[in-house]
Design an enzyme around this catalytic site. Sequence first.
Site, PDB file in Angstrom:
ATOM      1  N   TYR A 255      -4.477   1.327  15.645  1.00 53.31           N
ATOM      2  CA  TYR A 255      -3.227   1.381  16.602  1.00 53.31           C
ATOM      3  C   TYR A 255      -3.537   1.156  18.181  1.00 53.31           C
ATOM      4  O   TYR A 255      -2.965   0.268  18.763  1.00 53.31           O
ATOM      5  CB  TYR A 255      -2.638   3.006  16.515  1.00 53.31           C
ATOM      6  CG  TYR A 255      -1.873   2.880  15.181  1.00 53.31           C
ATOM      7  CD1 TYR A 255      -0.779   2.483  15.014  1.00 53.31           C
ATOM      8  CD2 TYR A 255      -2.566   3.335  14.268  1.00 53.31           C
ATOM      9  CE1 TYR A 255      -0.263   2.611  13.765  1.00 53.31           C
ATOM     10  CE2 TYR A 255      -2.073   3.587  12.870  1.00 53.31           C
ATOM     11  CZ  TYR A 255      -0.735   2.996  12.466  1.00 53.31           C
ATOM     12  OH  TYR A 255      -0.234   2.926  11.451  1.00 53.31           O
TER      13      TYR A 255
ATOM     14  N   ARG B 227       0.928  -1.108   0.140  1.00 56.43           N
ATOM     15  CA  ARG B 227       0.132   0.076   0.063  1.00 56.43           C
ATOM     16  C   ARG B 227       1.035   1.256  -0.153  1.00 56.43           C
ATOM     17  O   ARG B 227       1.562   1.459   1.116  1.00 56.43           O
ATOM     18  CB  ARG B 227      -0.776  -0.152   1.361  1.00 56.43           C
ATOM     19  CG  ARG B 227      -1.764   1.226   1.304  1.00 56.43           C
ATOM     20  CD  ARG B 227      -2.675   1.126   2.565  1.00 56.43           C
ATOM     21  NE  ARG B 227      -3.293   2.232   2.865  1.00 56.43           N
ATOM     22  CZ  ARG B 227      -3.460   3.212   3.665  1.00 56.43           C
ATOM     23  NH1 ARG B 227      -2.512   3.095   4.872  1.00 56.43           N
ATOM     24  NH2 ARG B 227      -3.920   4.345   3.758  1.00 56.43           N
TER      25      ARG B 227
ATOM     26  N   GLU C   7      -7.549   7.992   6.014  1.00 57.90           N
ATOM     27  CA  GLU C   7      -7.968   8.635   7.569  1.00 57.90           C
ATOM     28  C   GLU C   7      -8.565   9.972   7.642  1.00 57.90           C
ATOM     29  O   GLU C   7      -7.932  10.898   8.105  1.00 57.90           O
ATOM     30  CB  GLU C   7      -6.628   8.559   8.637  1.00 57.90           C
ATOM     31  CG  GLU C   7      -6.216   7.264   8.714  1.00 57.90           C
ATOM     32  CD  GLU C   7      -5.065   7.212   9.791  1.00 57.90           C
ATOM     33  OE1 GLU C   7      -4.579   8.270  10.290  1.00 57.90           O
ATOM     34  OE2 GLU C   7      -4.540   6.072  10.249  1.00 57.90           O
TER      35      GLU C   7
ATOM     36  N   ASN D 169      -7.558   1.175   9.802  1.00 61.74           N
ATOM     37  CA  ASN D 169      -6.051   1.197  10.439  1.00 61.74           C
ATOM     38  C   ASN D 169      -6.223   1.222  11.810  1.00 61.74           C
ATOM     39  O   ASN D 169      -7.133   1.948  12.331  1.00 61.74           O
ATOM     40  CB  ASN D 169      -5.536   2.597  10.090  1.00 61.74           C
ATOM     41  CG  ASN D 169      -5.133   2.933   8.660  1.00 61.74           C
ATOM     42  OD1 ASN D 169      -5.267   1.700   7.655  1.00 61.74           O
ATOM     43  ND2 ASN D 169      -4.831   4.058   8.256  1.00 61.74           N
TER      44      ASN D 169
ATOM     45  N   HIS E 145      -3.165  10.957   0.994  1.00 58.20           N
ATOM     46  CA  HIS E 145      -2.569  10.623   2.348  1.00 58.20           C
ATOM     47  C   HIS E 145      -2.021  11.966   2.784  1.00 58.20           C
ATOM     48  O   HIS E 145      -0.865  11.976   3.160  1.00 58.20           O
ATOM     49  CB  HIS E 145      -1.485   9.544   2.647  1.00 58.20           C
ATOM     50  CG  HIS E 145      -1.372   8.825   3.512  1.00 58.20           C
ATOM     51  ND1 HIS E 145      -1.338   7.598   3.615  1.00 58.20           N
ATOM     52  CD2 HIS E 145      -0.938   9.400   4.930  1.00 58.20           C
ATOM     53  CE1 HIS E 145      -1.146   7.168   5.314  1.00 58.20           C
ATOM     54  NE2 HIS E 145      -0.610   8.411   5.930  1.00 58.20           N
TER      55      HIS E 145
ATOM     56  N   GLU F 106      -3.375  -0.573   7.851  1.00 56.01           N
ATOM     57  CA  GLU F 106      -2.150  -0.127   8.768  1.00 56.01           C
ATOM     58  C   GLU F 106      -2.369  -0.939  10.009  1.00 56.01           C
ATOM     59  O   GLU F 106      -3.365  -0.758  10.680  1.00 56.01           O
ATOM     60  CB  GLU F 106      -2.130   1.460   8.999  1.00 56.01           C
ATOM     61  CG  GLU F 106      -1.646   2.127   7.968  1.00 56.01           C
ATOM     62  CD  GLU F 106      -1.510   3.867   8.228  1.00 56.01           C
ATOM     63  OE1 GLU F 106      -1.611   4.072   9.566  1.00 56.01           O
ATOM     64  OE2 GLU F 106      -1.859   4.328   7.411  1.00 56.01           O
TER      65      GLU F 106
HETATM   66  C1  GBH Z   1      -1.387   6.700  10.941  1.00 57.94           C
HETATM   67  O1  GBH Z   1      -2.237   7.642  11.564  1.00 57.94           O
HETATM   68  C2  GBH Z   1      -0.953   7.437   9.733  1.00 57.94           C
HETATM   69  O2  GBH Z   1      -1.913   7.004   8.508  1.00 57.94           O
HETATM   70  C3  GBH Z   1       0.278   7.225   9.203  1.00 57.94           C
HETATM   71  O3  GBH Z   1       0.724   8.185   8.027  1.00 57.94           O
HETATM   72  C4  GBH Z   1       1.201   7.258  10.386  1.00 57.94           C
HETATM   73  O4  GBH Z   1       2.710   7.315  10.040  1.00 57.94           O
HETATM   74  C5  GBH Z   1       0.813   6.234  11.379  1.00 57.94           C
HETATM   75  O5  GBH Z   1      -0.522   6.144  11.707  1.00 57.94           O
HETATM   76  C6  GBH Z   1       1.817   6.409  12.596  1.00 57.94           C
HETATM   77  O6  GBH Z   1       1.416   7.398  13.443  1.00 57.94           O
HETATM   78  O7  GBH Z   1      -3.218   9.297  21.928  1.00 57.94           O
HETATM   79  O8  GBH Z   1      -2.433   7.247  22.796  1.00 57.94           O
HETATM   80  O9  GBH Z   1      -4.806   7.259  21.981  1.00 57.94           O
HETATM   81  C7  GBH Z   1      -2.470   7.202  12.884  1.00 57.94           C
HETATM   82  C8  GBH Z   1      -3.550   7.899  13.705  1.00 57.94           C
HETATM   83  C9  GBH Z   1      -3.742   9.143  15.707  1.00 57.94           C
HETATM   84  C10 GBH Z   1      -3.492   6.658  15.836  1.00 57.94           C
HETATM   85  C11 GBH Z   1      -3.400   9.150  17.077  1.00 57.94           C
HETATM   86  C12 GBH Z   1      -3.066   6.853  17.186  1.00 57.94           C
HETATM   87  C13 GBH Z   1      -3.531   8.231  19.101  1.00 57.94           C
HETATM   88  C14 GBH Z   1      -3.010   7.459  20.305  1.00 57.94           C
HETATM   89  N1  GBH Z   1      -3.270   7.976  15.067  1.00 57.94           N
HETATM   90  N2  GBH Z   1      -3.955   8.086  17.818  1.00 57.94           N
HETATM   91  S1  GBH Z   1      -3.252   7.855  22.116  1.00 57.94           S
END
Ligand code: GBH
Length: 443
Positions: free
Chosen positions: A290, A75, A164, A288, A119, A349
């Site tokens: 996290y 991707r 996003e 995505n 992006h 992601e």
């Molecule tokens: C992605 O965004 C992006 O698409 C990518 O470009 C980027 O490099 C990658 O993630 C890594 O950052 O405050 O502890 O609850 C991710 C969006 C928004 C995910 C903030 C995690 C906060 C975690 N992020 N979020 S927390």
Amino acid sequence: MPRFPADFLWGTATAAYQIEGAVDEDGRGRSTWDTFCAEPGRVRDGHTGEVACDHYHRYREDVAIMAELGLNAYRFSVSWPRVQPGGTGTPNAKGLDFYDRLVDELAAHGITPFLTLHHWDLPQELEDAGGWLVRDTAYRFADYAQLVHARLGDRVAHWTTLNEPFVQMAFGYALGVHAPGKALLMDALPAAHHLLLAHGLGTAALRAAGASRILLTNNHTPVRPASADPADIAAADAYDALHNRLFLDPVFEGRYPDLTAYGVSEVPGVADGDLGLISAPLDGFGVNYYNPTRIAAPEGPDAALPFTDAGITGVPRTGFDWPVVPEGLTDLLVDLNTRYDLPPVYITENGCSYPDPDPGPSDTGVPDPERIAYLDSHIRAVAAARAAGVDVRGYLVWSLLDNFEWAEGYHQRFGLVHVDFATGKRTPKASAHWYRDLVAAMR
Ligand code: GBH
């Protein structure tokens, strides 16, 4: 590790501004991120994407690494100002040539491209005309989608409109921690609608051009109330409406969620027909993931927002200090699948960053046991969601390479492959070898 089907897609993800560099080459225009990086105090230590991983020149080496790892999907995003420097009008042939070469290189190695059209690196001229706060940008996006498809549609099957939109609205226009650096709080809401409209108009343009695999990629977070207190539960619901449902309900149900908790009775700027475009059927949905979020009632009666982030405690944390909660990914996927009639899902992601300082290559390679543990537990979480009936067809690690991590510059390293930013040298980390072995075992 549970088994995945032999045709499951395994790969990595990147984004143009984070890896390409070559910002002044071959007629590329300026993007909002070039501008943002040049403003003092915006990006940690004044880092910029000017050189980044120099992928613009080293893409062959990068595709060769993917092939060595046995990956069958990749991707990447197209830089809008590289192919249409001012965001409108005649395409820049040399910019399109780059993606043409990249796509051919991927095909030569049997790697399925997942192309993301946008992006975050909006052409600066479009931002100067109002950016995502104005409706016109959505029409410009549809033109751009059409011209990229005209060049690459014969070889690229999977087309993702946006990456996003929540982060673009929230970080770019509400909080101002990403380009274009506007801190409008709830006045950023028109950006959400115009991004979704761009997705809808882009989808229509791609469909008319014959595209048959169209996706949207959202980032979602399962929201947990901090306690059973009704005030915390209401706050969690309000947060879920803003972060998740605002970008899901219009796409899968053709309507906006209730935002009265924000004092908003109606999303501004919605014209007749918009929601029909936004909810046109998709062929895939990119998720995505996290981490989950723990939300409590706002502090004080005059709190600006109807929630506060209470933080998750008692779990390991990544270099970014994000909590590591793999079961959050299973919960999220099962919940999305219960709430909506989803097309096939791709994890577009998932990954974690190294803490500073950079451990770097040594005689023992680049050890990154935390990343191996993170990926192993999250891939198991995907398997659990599949076992519970969610149709997940692919998993893409964020990221292939250590790269320009937006406001954190080069201080957070997400790559399976280490990059020495002084020389550009790539060194696969232990996690890359681990991923290669996992993928091989699934074939
Ligand atoms: C992605 O965004 C992006 O698409 C990518 O470009 C980027 O490099 C990658 O993630 C890594 O950052 O405050 O502890 O609850 C991710 C969006 C928004 C995910 C903030 C995690 C906060 C975690 N992020 N979020 S927390």
